[in-house]
Write an enzyme that holds these catalytic residues in place. Structure first.
Site, mmCIF file in Angstrom:
data_model
loop_
_atom_site.group_PDB
_atom_site.id
_atom_site.type_symbol
_atom_site.label_atom_id
_atom_site.label_comp_id
_atom_site.label_asym_id
_atom_site.label_seq_id
_atom_site.Cartn_x
_atom_site.Cartn_y
_atom_site.Cartn_z
ATOM 1 N N SER A 86 32.425 6.559 -1.777
ATOM 2 C CA SER A 86 33.801 6.973 -2.005
ATOM 3 C C SER A 86 33.792 8.384 -2.576
ATOM 4 C CB SER A 86 34.463 6.000 -2.993
ATOM 5 O OG SER A 86 35.744 6.462 -3.344
ATOM 6 N N LYS A 134 34.349 7.153 2.603
ATOM 7 C CA LYS A 134 35.739 6.926 2.201
ATOM 8 C C LYS A 134 36.211 8.182 1.506
ATOM 9 C CE LYS A 134 37.691 4.281 -1.634
ATOM 10 N NZ LYS A 134 37.719 2.943 -2.261
ATOM 11 N N LYS A 188 39.442 10.184 -0.447
ATOM 12 C CA LYS A 188 40.715 10.007 -1.136
ATOM 13 C C LYS A 188 41.734 10.963 -0.515
ATOM 14 C CE LYS A 188 39.259 7.186 -4.439
ATOM 15 N NZ LYS A 188 39.853 5.872 -4.710
ATOM 16 N N ASP A 197 41.538 6.418 1.330
ATOM 17 C CA ASP A 197 42.120 5.649 0.213
ATOM 18 C C ASP A 197 43.196 6.498 -0.453
ATOM 19 O OD1 ASP A 197 42.729 4.042 -1.944
ATOM 20 O OD2 ASP A 197 40.697 4.009 -2.796
ATOM 21 N N GLU A 209 43.329 2.469 2.834
ATOM 22 C CA GLU A 209 43.344 1.638 1.632
ATOM 23 C C GLU A 209 44.558 1.972 0.771
ATOM 24 O OE1 GLU A 209 39.605 1.931 -0.422
ATOM 25 O OE2 GLU A 209 40.315 0.815 -2.168
ATOM 26 N N ASP A 218 43.983 -2.841 -2.167
ATOM 27 C CA ASP A 218 43.123 -2.749 -3.353
ATOM 28 C C ASP A 218 44.006 -3.143 -4.540
ATOM 29 O OD1 ASP A 218 41.760 -1.869 -5.643
ATOM 30 O OD2 ASP A 218 41.253 0.105 -4.881
ATOM 31 N N LYS A 247 37.648 -6.308 -6.067
ATOM 32 C CA LYS A 247 37.051 -5.741 -7.284
ATOM 33 C C LYS A 247 37.033 -6.856 -8.310
ATOM 34 C CE LYS A 247 38.375 -0.913 -6.621
ATOM 35 N NZ LYS A 247 39.332 0.160 -6.990
ATOM 36 N N GLY A 265 34.599 -0.352 -5.936
ATOM 37 C CA GLY A 265 33.865 0.137 -7.099
ATOM 38 C C GLY A 265 34.824 0.711 -8.126
HETATM 39 O O1 OSB Z 1 40.613 3.057 -5.601
HETATM 40 O O2 OSB Z 1 38.678 2.359 -5.141
HETATM 41 C C1 OSB Z 1 39.433 3.000 -5.877
HETATM 42 C C2 OSB Z 1 37.425 4.914 -8.519
HETATM 43 C C3 OSB Z 1 38.248 4.744 -9.615
HETATM 44 C C4 OSB Z 1 39.420 4.042 -9.478
HETATM 45 C C5 OSB Z 1 39.787 3.499 -8.243
HETATM 46 C C6 OSB Z 1 38.971 3.665 -7.141
HETATM 47 C C7 OSB Z 1 37.780 4.401 -7.286
HETATM 48 C C8 OSB Z 1 36.880 4.681 -6.179
HETATM 49 C C9 OSB Z 1 35.429 4.944 -6.502
HETATM 50 O O3 OSB Z 1 37.249 4.775 -5.036
HETATM 51 C C10 OSB Z 1 34.580 3.765 -6.280
HETATM 52 C C11 OSB Z 1 33.189 3.939 -6.824
HETATM 53 O O4 OSB Z 1 32.443 4.771 -6.289
HETATM 54 O O5 OSB Z 1 32.832 3.241 -7.802
HETATM 55 MG MG MG Z 2 40.981 1.985 -3.846
#
Ligand code: OSB
Ligand code: MG
Length: 369
Positions: free
Chosen positions: A136, A162, A164, A189, A214, A239, A263, A291
């Protein structure tokens, strides 16, 4: 097993590089670690995935500490458990605060597995010996920066990228990435950054063969997501909106989601994660493990959960070195060519690295039966 002692550490660890999403940027990660000890001296570890501020969900490190000290520990200390599923039931009358619950429940799962000489994966019913990992990537200053970063991650073998997105950092970015990497499994995401008013922008993303988008809409929504999914070819993956098996069932029945990101913290623990996994498997909804920028303890829990058979899509659980100069477990979690090999020692399968842990511990709390 009888819970005789609980130790909590408040941690502060600097991330290797800041991580930006549509709701903010992280540099320091503050979180809780929790250790339970039984009457035989076995121990188990859990990690709270609540952040310092309530921008991902309503929980924070301090609300978790309050819930754990004042409500959850009194329920488990000196109590006898035959199986960790009992903890899920015991905590059910207390509303929400899922990350707090998962911290304690996760430690009891690890303890249970160790006590019964099983890996946590085996205790959960998982069978995979290695798991596929994706990565991510936070929001970058420029599309060029992002394309360069992705080049490195493709070379490292991550199984999917992934990225953002947020309004103003979306279609052009995805288009440029897709042109640079025509065949790489790619997803976006949004962390709830859009509303149905943005439907034209979201529809444009259909051009780029994303494996999913996402959580495009509000963090508490499943109605508008169902409306949006009817208009999109790209599968929606929820999510933030999924906190329980019941939420998953409703979202699937409404057609709000075709894939679920599980999660452990957000859904209140491993027992609930497994229930959601099983429900999704029965209903042909693939799942993957999300994560929360975890340290090694939480990361190890994610690895164990991902060994269940319906974790079909690569998760966000990359290796420790992507996040930390030094992790709090030994060995660290290693991703090689897009795979993490599931550890074979009992429980979470990694040992606490107390020297490292001490370096990042800012406060400790002890509770004895
Ligand atoms: O939306 O999945 C998410 C990190 C912090 C809060 C929300 C998210 C995330 C990530 C990173 O996408 C996931 C990771 O690498 O641990
Ligand atoms: Mg997410």
């Amino acid at each position: 097993m009888q819970i005789k002692e609980i130790n909590i550490r408040k941690m502060k660890m600097k991330m290797k590089s800041p991580f930006s999403t549509s709701f903010g940027t992280f540099q320091d990660k503050e979180f809780l670690l929790l250790e339970v000890t039984d009457e035989l001296g076995n121990t188990g570890w859990g990690e709270s995935t609540a952040f310092h501020s309530p921008w991902y969900n309503e929980e924070t490190l301090e609300t978790n500490l309050h819930m754990i000290r004042d409500f959850l520990i009194p329920l488990v200390l000196d109590k006898e458990f035959a199986h960790p599923d009992e903890v899920n039931e015991l905590f059910a009358p207390l509303r929400k605060n899922n990350m707090a619950k998962a911290t304690v429940e996760g430690a009891i799962w690890d303890l249970y597995a160790k006590r019964n000489q099983m890996t946590l994966a085996q205790a959960l019913g998982g069978t995979a010996e290695k798991i596929e990992v994706g990565i991510s990537i936070g929001i970058q200053k420029s599309t060029e920066d992002l394309i360069e970063l992705v080049r490195g991650y493709v070379a490292e073998g991550y199984k999917r990228m992934k990225v953002k997105i947020k309004p103003g950092f979306d279609v052009d970015v995805i288009k440029a990435l897709r042109e640079a990497y025509p065949n790489v499994p790619l997803m976006a995401d949004a962390n709830s950054a859009y509303t149905l008013d943005d439907i034209d922008v979201l529809k444009q993303l259909d051009e780029y063969n994303l494996t999913m988008i996402e959580q495009p809409l509000a963090s508490d929504d499943i109605i508008d997501h169902a409306k949006l999914q009817k208009e999109l070819k790209t599968p929606i993956c929820l999510d933030e909106s999924i906190h329980s098996l019941e939420d998953a069932r409703k979202a699937v029945e409404l057609g709000s989601t075709k894939i679920i990101n599980i999660k452990i913290g957000r859904v209140g623990g491993l027992t609930e994660s497994k229930k959601i996994h099983d429900y999704c498997m029965e209903h042909n909804i693939p799942v993957w493990c999300g994560g929360m920028l975890e340290s090694g303890i939480g990361r190890a829990h994610n690895v164990a959960l991902t060994t269940l058979p319906n974790f079909i899509l690569p998760g966000d659980t990359a290796g420790s070195s992507r996040y930390w100069e030094e992790d709090v477990i030994t060995p660290e979690v290693v991703a090689a060519d897009g795979y993490i090999t599931v550890p074979t020692s009992y429980g979470i399968g990694y040992e606490p690295n107390f020297a490292a842990m001490d370096r990042y511990t800012v406060d400790t709390f002890n509770f004895k039966a």
